[in-house]
Write an enzyme that holds these catalytic residues in place. Structure first.
Site, PDB file in Angstrom:
ATOM      1  N   CYS A  96       0.891  -1.212   0.160  1.00 38.71           N
ATOM      2  CA  CYS A  96       0.098   0.026   0.075  1.00 38.71           C
ATOM      3  C   CYS A  96       0.767   1.292   0.008  1.00 38.71           C
ATOM      4  CB  CYS A  96      -0.872  -0.019   1.024  1.00 38.71           C
ATOM      5  SG  CYS A  96      -2.348   1.195   1.025  1.00 38.71           S
ATOM      6  N   HIS A 223      -3.807  -5.422   0.692  1.00 40.13           N
ATOM      7  CA  HIS A 223      -2.855  -5.672   1.968  1.00 40.13           C
ATOM      8  C   HIS A 223      -2.911  -7.381   2.469  1.00 40.13           C
ATOM      9  CE1 HIS A 223      -2.628  -1.619   3.823  1.00 40.13           C
ATOM     10  NE2 HIS A 223      -3.541  -1.454   3.070  1.00 40.13           N
ATOM     11  N   GLU A 225      -1.314  -8.748   4.298  1.00 39.80           N
ATOM     12  CA  GLU A 225      -1.450  -8.942   5.985  1.00 39.80           C
ATOM     13  C   GLU A 225      -2.775  -8.862   6.609  1.00 39.80           C
ATOM     14  OE1 GLU A 225      -0.667  -6.164   4.747  1.00 39.80           O
ATOM     15  OE2 GLU A 225      -1.110  -4.545   5.696  1.00 39.80           O
TER      16      GLU A 225
END
Lengths: 262, 958
Positions: A96, A223, A225
């Protein structure tokens, strides 16, 4: 074998550092979160690490341009050390805002030379507002160590400036020809170049992620994660809890890449 | 800086749409970004070098063209037929990006002295300067904080710093004056102290044998303000008008707080004491929760007001215990009808649409930049919010259990951390409205607080880092009242010596009093163990945070302030905190008669359902929610929108805040502002009940559920209004006691009304109840989307004819009707049973019935899950004699739940529901249509899923 070490660098406004560190740690690495000031003062410490991650957030408020100020600082003070890390088999991931930073540094796509004239940019989404929504991406090249061609990656995109725009048409073609394009947004059934909301920002050729010439640097807008635990998935209450999430796979590969390199 | 021809400019495209909407015709728009940068003469770069470097740093080399101009060059307009509008911040208004510009230029070796950023647009074919001015004020700028310059001749230049204010000690002659003069002193000084309070101050200083200084008087005014002391809710109240008169010595303490004390839950770790309520989470951690309002600032400057609202409540979290880590935000907005035009509003009022645009953008930009997910909220629309919108912002934090206790010790140093101090928010809007027309930089337009999220993010990182090292003994935020409240509270027991000249300023020219009460954002006060003061400074420096020692907590019991060594205040802390005279008031409860209202004949249930789904309180808030980062921090388990299409309206959110742990929390809210005017007690019960239902629907534990109250009321200056707030407080108490769900924190915001030429517009009495509940294992969570065809739908709870304040009445423009009454004992058993059923993992989907009743609830479940349903109203649990289909479809009785259960599990779930009214009312279908048959067995309602979905996804037009 010792656990590979991951350095998570943060600046004022970085806000995905803890979950990025957690992801690397639970995939076998050992991570350290470091504020920018001590890192920029002593970038040599990167010699002790195999992984560099630039997490998401709003570095310095994304004032001027998303990722610009921190990108300038990293390029000026730590550029050489980052190139050296990659040369000796390390990996770099920018997620990002981290991707925006790698682009503003001139490290991605890095067609001419690292830290040269910017070749692409990441600018305002076509809808001109921040969007948090899950997107499906297709891995379109085997060039990057974090990814396997043919797989899909399902993860949330959460950004206001994720529209990738190359400098010109020649640049667009070269991105594809050189295998720099590794991730593209696709529709629910794998349709190429899907419209909004499947491509959340209107990126050229629905490009979601790029790699460099070595394949050891990955920058992507969504993302991974945030699709790490099975209960992150937006429809887990219908479809059940997955054994292995898409996000976890990506981090595991990144750690494996430096473990194999030695 | 402008975008190269042929490259996209989404911002300009969006602005062009806005302007076209205003003018009623399309118009060409180009956007320009401006940076005014001052260099000292020797550091001025050569023209060619400078232009190249500045372009590389400040422009996007791929997208932008740029021009470097000197201050005396002509302002470029561009092509023929185009004109220009500059928008520049007024002096004193925060310019967060300016610091980044200096930083970026430094990275390439330039040495600017100061910088200022601004915006401009170029407009094609504008009619005249007046039209450009209109565009500027309606679409680009808020004149309160920004100046619109049409066809500017002169370039924008950076600000010059002001001269320091000369020191003046002012004493206010108070001892010898009469009551009239006392009131005049309060009014002229904007102290908002009433006569009794002024007399108490007079008596105190007579006993001290001197007059107070202006700073002392100001400190008392801040400390005794409604905002800090909650005088109305803590006053002695005698209630009459509904049976035997009763008296509360302290209304809040003896109702809501007393219920919490009586319930005495061991998992309530800190309640109504600190900046947020604290409850146990697991063996190591606790969670904190606080909800605040930021109404008046948001009415004036919605973007800044909402942003600083979020910023403020995040600092409440950070100022709880020794600092909690913010993990989740909530937001609730109440605004006027969005179609209202400026000419339907009093002068100076922003249209509701613009207010909603501003507050959404404010929450988005501040919350997203802070990296805290905004996961729960609501929007209510009512005409009486048109001049006084409500903006509620909440924040949940996570704190180690051994960091909850706090307390400054004698000898600790008082430090201020974070942003610099300016005139921000001094005396709120009153002060700055005097200065806003002036372009002189000697009057800073501090009225409106503009936040700087990145400053606050740095502060957050630094405070939590220092907390873990144990370097400070107490922390609190600088909110209302600024340093005066923060240091006054922290040093209440000890006293403090403070040197105000040490406070770092944004610009010179502030007086000692202004420094002391400024409400500049992004500041925290900490009491630092002197042995660690240097380490704290060094740590803050790594985070890029200023840390400044202001003085010492002394043990003298006095608050002593100096400015450059000269005393400006010396007061006993006991008088400051306990000298306020107790207010005694009488409240009258007015009973409003309720009776059923006949619905018009010939209503079409299909159309009613579609219109309800598209109505403001029910329609999808997707447009808002998607602009918020609701997944950062990677705790998201149940998102604000659920189902395969990602647009089902979730009842509450679920978060697992400790990465790797399955323990979680559910957060939801309840509100019923349309019932409060009729029966504030019933409103309280409804609000609590809805908040409870919402968190239970996603799997929250009923026995580990805590509540927060936020009262937003018009001015409570008459007995009837005091009666309504008192009844509401009693309702909160009654519900909390009956359910065993304690309130842990609360806040009130009074005076939500606006004086206009045609009278006073008062908001509806509004209670927001927020709920937080524990989940032992988040993989037990349930979402509201219909899961599988053929599953059964169980309706739990009784339906009565209760249309008072309902969405159906709103839609049909009907007044009256009976307000839904929650029967607390029965409701408690019902919530317990549903929570038990969900805990068995045999409930596939759960949704609460609220706005729009059964028909809306079943439609929402179906459209969220992409399935149809067939229902029969005949089995709906109801009192005997109720035989009206429309009541069963749309009444808003509470509590009720709709559960999806598989055939094989229905016996087990039914056993969990023993003793509670419930019935199978239908089943889910693969066929994408919702069919409901009425009491006489014939089709009553039949609507395609696609039509339902389309109506629901209409969204708010803002």
């Amino acid at each position: 074998m010792a656990r590979p070490r991951a350095l998570i660098v943060r600046s004022a406004g970085t806000n995905c550092d803890a979950e990025t560190a957690y992801a690397f740690d639970s995939c076998g690495a050992q991570s350290t979160i470091l504020p920018s000031q001590p890192f920029l003062e002593r970038p040599q410490i990167l010699a002790d690490y195999q992984i560099l991650a630039i997490p998401g957030g709003f570095s310095y408020g994304d004032d001027i341009l998303a990722g610009k100020v921190f990108g300038l600082e990293l390029a000026t003070h730590a550029g050489e050390e980052i190139v050296r890390l990659v040369k000796r088999g390390g990996v770099v991931i920018g997620i990002c805002n981290g991707f925006q930073i790698l682009v503003q540094m001139g490290l991605l796509p890095g067609l001419a030379k690292p830290f040269g004239e910017p070749e692409v940019t990441l600018t305002d989404n076509d809808v001109h507002k921040y969007q948090d929504r899950w997107v499906r991406m297709q891995v379109v090249s085997d060039a990057c160590v974090f990814l396997r061609k043919g797989e899909t990656l399902f993860a949330p995109a959460a950004h206001g400036e994720g529209k990738l725009v190359p400098r010109d048409e020649a640049m667009r073609l070269r991105l594809h020809q050189t295998g720099r394009v590794v991730l593209r947004y696709v529709g629910p059934n794998g349709e190429e170049n899907p419209p909004f909301p499947h491509c959340p920002n209107g990126a050229t050729d629905a490009i979601a992620g790029l790699t460099d010439a070595t394949g050891r640097i990955l920058g992507l807008m969504p993302h991974p994660e945030r699709h790490f635990f099975p209960w992150h998935h937006p429809t887990w209450t219908r479809d059940g809890l997955a054994e292995l999430t898409d996000g976890r796979k990506l981090f595991e590969r990144g750690v494996q890449a430096v473990t194999a390199a030695g | 800086m402008a975008t190269r021809p042929g490259f996209p400019d989404a911002a300009a495209a969006k602005l062009a749409q806005e302007i076209a909407r205003l003018l009623g015709r399309p118009i060409g728009v180009e956007m320009v970004r401006g940076y005014a940068i001052a260099f000292a003469n020797p550091d001025l770069p050569r023209d060619d070098v400078g232009a190249k470097l500045l372009h590389a740093v400040l422009a996007d080399p791929v997208l932008h063209t740029s021009r470097v101009l000197r201050a005396d060059d002509a302002v470029p307009v561009g092509r023929d037929g185009w004109r220009r509008i500059d928008v520049v911040r007024r002096p004193g208004v925060m310019d967060p990006a300016a610091m980044s510009v200096l930083r970026a230029l430094a990275a390439v070796g330039l040495k600017p002295v100061s910088a200022r950023t601004y915006r401009a647009i170029r407009v094609q074919d504008a009619h005249d300067a007046a039209e450009l001015q209109r565009i500027g004020e309606r679409c680009l700028a808020n004149p309160l904080i920004e100046e619109v310059r049409v066809d500017p001749r002169e370039a924008v230049v950076p600000f010059q710093d002001l001269a320091p204010a000369p020191f003046q000690r002012v004493e206010v002659a108070l001892r010898g004056v009469d009551d009239v003069a006392l009131q005049k002193i309060s009014k002229d000084g904007m102290l908002a102290l009433d006569l009794a309070e002024m007399r108490a101050i007079q008596a105190h200083f007579r006993s001290e044998g001197r007059d107070p200084t202006d700073v002392e008087l100001e400190t008392l005014a801040q400390t005794w303000s409604e905002h800090c002391k909650h005088k109305t809710l803590t006053s002695r109240v005698t209630i009459t008008g509904d049976g035997a008169p009763r008296q509360y010595d302290n209304l809040l303490k003896e109702t809501i707080f007393a219920a919490t004390v009586q319930l005495d839950r061991d998992w309530c770790l800190s309640v109504f004491r600190d900046n947020a309520g604290v409850i146990a989470f697991d063996d190591e951690f606790a969670v904190t929760f606080k909800v605040e309002t930021h109404n008046h600032p948001s009415a004036l400057e919605p973007y800044g007001g909402a942003g600083t609202g979020i910023g403020g409540v995040i600092r409440d979290t950070l100022g709880t215990g020794l600092g909690a880590k913010p993990i989740l935000s909530t937001d609730v907005f109440c605004v006027g009808p969005l179609a209202m035009q400026p000419d339907e509003l009093p002068p100076g009022t922003l249209p509701p649409r613009r207010i909603l645009q501003g507050v959404v953008a404010g929450v988005r930009d501040y919350g997203n930049r802070m990296g805290i997910p905004t996961c729960n909220g609501a929007v209510f629309v009512h005409p009486d919010y048109r001049t006084n919108p409500l903006v509620f912002a909440g924040n949940v934090g996570l704190i180690p259990r051994d960091k909850i206790a706090k307390g400054a010790r004698k000898g600790d140093k008082a430090f201020v951390l974070g942003g610099r101090t300016g005139r921000d928010g001094i005396h709120g809007a009153t002060f700055s409205s005097l200065s806003l027309d002036s372009s002189s930089s000697s009057v800073a337009s501090g009225a409106v607080q503009i936040g700087n999220a990145i400053e606050e993010k740095k502060l957050l990182d630094a405070v939590l880092d220092a907390r873990d090292r144990g370097w400070f003994t107490s922390v609190t935020d600088c909110g209302a009242g600024g340093l005066s409240s923060a240091i006054g509270e922290m040093g209440e027991e000890l006293g403090a010596d403070i040197e105000l000249a040490n406070v770092p300023l944004k610009y010179q020219g502030l007086t000692a009093g202004e420094i002391w009460i400024s409400e500049a954002q992004e500041r925290m006060v900490v009491a630092v163990n002197p042995a660690h003061a240097d380490e704290l400074r060094a740590l803050c420096s790594i985070h890029g945070v200023e840390a400044t020692e202001l003085g010492t907590f002394t043990g003298s019991g006095r608050l002593r302030l100096t400015f450059d060594g000269q005393p400006v205040a010396d007061m006993a802390m006991t008088f400051l905190h306990h000298g306020i005279p107790k207010h005694s008031r009488t409240a009258t409860v007015t009973k409003v008669a309720e009776s059923d209202v006949a619905l018009p004949a010939g209503l079409d249930p299909n159309r009613l359902l579609l219109e309800l789904l598209a109505s403001p309180d029910i329609t999808s808030k997707e447009e808002i929610v998607r602009q918020y980062d609701h997944e950062v921090l990677a705790g998201s388990v149940v998102k604000p929108m659920v189902g395969p299409g990602g647009f089902g309206p979730s009842d509450a959110c679920v978060t697992a805040p400790r990465l790797g742990s399955r323990r979680g929390i559910a957060v939801g809210c309840g509100m019923s502002p349309t019932t409060g005017a009729t029966d504030p007690h019933a409103m309280a019960l409804l609000s609590v009940d809805e908040a409870v239902r919402n968190v239970i629907c996603v799997g929250g534990r009923f026995d580990r559920l805590a509540l927060l109250d936020n009262f937003a009321w018009p001015s409570v200056d008459d007995e009837a209004t005091l009666g309504s707030i008192a009844r509401c407080a009693e309702g909160c108490r009654d519900a909390a006691l009956a359910y065993g769900t304690p309130f842990i924190s609360g806040k009130d915001s009074l005076h939500n009304q606006t004086r206009t030429q045609s009278g006073v517009i008062r908001i509806p009495p509004t209670l927001l109840v927020s709920a937080i509940a524990l989940l032992d294992d988040v993989t037990c969570a349930v979402t509201m989307d219909a899961k599988r065809a053929d599953d059964l739908l169980l309706l739990v709870g009784e339906t009565r004819r209760e249309f008072g304040g309902s969405r159906l009445h709103q839609l049909l423009k009907l007044d009256g009707g009976r307000v839904p009454r929650v029967e607390l004992q029965k409701a408690k058993a019902l919530h317990e049973s549903v929570a038990r059923a969900i805990a068995t993992r045999k409930v596939r989907a759960a949704h609460d019935l609220s706005e729009g009743g059964l028909a809306v609830a079943v439609a929402e479940m179906c459209l969220a899950g992409g399935l149809g349903a067939a229902l029969h109203l005949g089995s709906v649990p109801r009192p005997s004699g109720l035989d009206d289909d429309l009541t069963l479809l749309f009444s808003e009785s509470a509590p009720r739940y709709l559960l999806e259960v598989a055939w094989d599990d229905v016996d087990a779930v039914t056993r969990s529901l023993a003793g509670v009214p419930h019935a199978v009312v239908g089943s889910l279908t693969q066929a994408p249509v919702v069919t409901i048959s009425g009491l006489t067995p014939r089709p009553l309602l039949q609507v395609d899923l696609a039509a339902l979905t389309r109506s629901f996804r209409t969204g708010l037009d803002f």
